[in-house]
Write an enzyme that holds these catalytic residues in place. Structure first.
Site, PDB file in Angstrom:
ATOM      1  N   LYS A 145       0.829  -1.198   0.000  1.00 38.74           N
ATOM      2  CA  LYS A 145       0.000   0.000   0.000  1.00 38.74           C
ATOM      3  C   LYS A 145       0.867   1.253   0.000  1.00 38.74           C
ATOM      4  CE  LYS A 145      -2.800   2.856   3.014  1.00 38.74           C
ATOM      5  NZ  LYS A 145      -3.416   3.036   4.336  1.00 38.74           N
ATOM      6  N   ASP A 163      -6.158   0.369  -0.048  1.00 42.62           N
ATOM      7  CA  ASP A 163      -6.320   0.397   1.399  1.00 42.62           C
ATOM      8  C   ASP A 163      -7.711  -0.132   1.720  1.00 42.62           C
ATOM      9  OD1 ASP A 163      -8.054   2.393   0.684  1.00 42.62           O
ATOM     10  OD2 ASP A 163      -7.223   3.902   2.023  1.00 42.62           O
TER      11      ASP A 163
END
Length: 237
Positions: A145, A163
Site C-alpha cells: 500500500k 487500502d
C-alpha cells in the site's frame, strides 16, 4: 471481473442492478471526480500535491497507517515543520520524534519504523526515495500500500494502491470479488483500465471517508447511487 460463486447479498434498493465492470467504472469515477472538490483530500494526497516530495509522501503514509486523518494531519504537518529529510529526522532523536507525531496510532512503533527507513534511505539510496516498487519494498516497514502510494502520488507512475476504502468499495461495486487488499490489488490490475490507476485511490479514499462508509453509507447523498449494486450493504442513510 468479479469471481463466480454463490449469489452476492445486496441492499433491496439495488435489486437487479449489475455489478460495475471495466466500462461502467469510468462513469462512476467521472461522477466522483466532479464531487471530489467538496471533500477533504486524504492527507497523503495533500502532502504529495503540495510538496511534490517523495520523502514527505512516504513518511506521511507511514504516519497515516491505522490512524484517522483528523489525527494524522496535524501530526504530519507538525513533524514537517521541524524535519523534511532523512538526515533531519534522524537528528531529532527518538523522544523528540515521539512528541512530534503523538497521538498517531502506534506512535512509538512508527518512530522506530521511520528512523529505520531514514537510515536505509541514506545507506542504500543516497538519501533519495526510490521510484521503483520493488526497491521501496526493501525498506523495512514499507508494504505494498505504502509503496504504491509513493509511486503513484509522488512520482505519477502507474500503480494501484489498495487500502481499506479501496478494498471495500471495489467489492461493494462488484468490480472485484476479493477477501483482502492484496487480492484486490491483483484483481484491479486485471480489470481496471490503466487510465484510471493514478486517481483510483485518491477518489475512493475521499469517497469512503465522506459518504461510502463501512456501515450505513450515505446512499441518499451519493452521486453514483443509481448505478451502485450496493453489494454487502445492509443499512443506508
Amino acid at each position: 471481473m468479479a469471481a463466480a460463486g454463490k449469489p452476492l447479498r445486496r441492499h433491496p434498493s439495488a435489486a437487479g442492478r449489475p455489478p460495475l465492470n471495466p466500462r461502467t467504472v469510468g462513469d462512476a469515477l467521472r461522477a466522483l471526480r466532479r464531487e471530489a472538490p467538496k471533500w477533504n483530500a486524504p492527507i497523503v494526497s495533500f502532502i504529495a500535491v503540495q510538496t511534490r516530495d517523495p520523502f514527505r509522501t512516504l513518511i506521511s503514509c507511514i504516519l497515516s497507517l491505522r490512524t484517522k486523518d483528523e489525527t494524522t494531519t496535524p501530526a504530519t504537518l507538525r513533524l514537517f515543520e521541524h524535519a523534511q529529510t532523512p538526515e533531519q529526522i534522524l537528528a531529532l532523536g527518538p523522544k523528540r520524534l515521539e512528541k512530534l507525531i503523538y497521538p498517531v496510532g502506534f506512535y512509538r512503533t512508527k518512530v522506530g519504523v521511520i528512523r529505520g527507513i531514514c537510515r536505509d534511505l541514506i545507506d542504500k539510496f543516497g538519501g533519495r526515495v526510490p521510484d521503483d516498487l520493488d526497491a521501496l519494498l526493501t525498506l523495512k516497514g514499507v508494504g505494498r500500500k505504502t509503496a504504491n502510494l509513493v509511486v503513484t502520488q509522488a512520482y505519477g507512475r502507474p500503480g494501484i494502491c489498495v487500502d481499506t476504502h479501496v478494498h471495500r468499495i471495489s467489492n461493494r461495486w462488484g468490480l472485484v470479488r476479493t477477501k483482502n487488499p492484496d487480492k484486490t490489488e491483483e484483481a484491479l490490475r486485471r480489470v481496471l483500465p490503466r487510465r484510471h490507476w493514478l486517481e483510483y485511490n485518491r477518489l475512493l479514499v475521499a469517497f469512503g471517508q465522506t459518504l461510502c462508509h463501512p456501515t450505513s453509507p450515505w446512499c441518499s447523498k451519493c452521486p453514483i447511487e443509481p448505478m451502485c449494486p450496493k453489494i454487502g450493504v445492509i443499512r443506508t442513510r
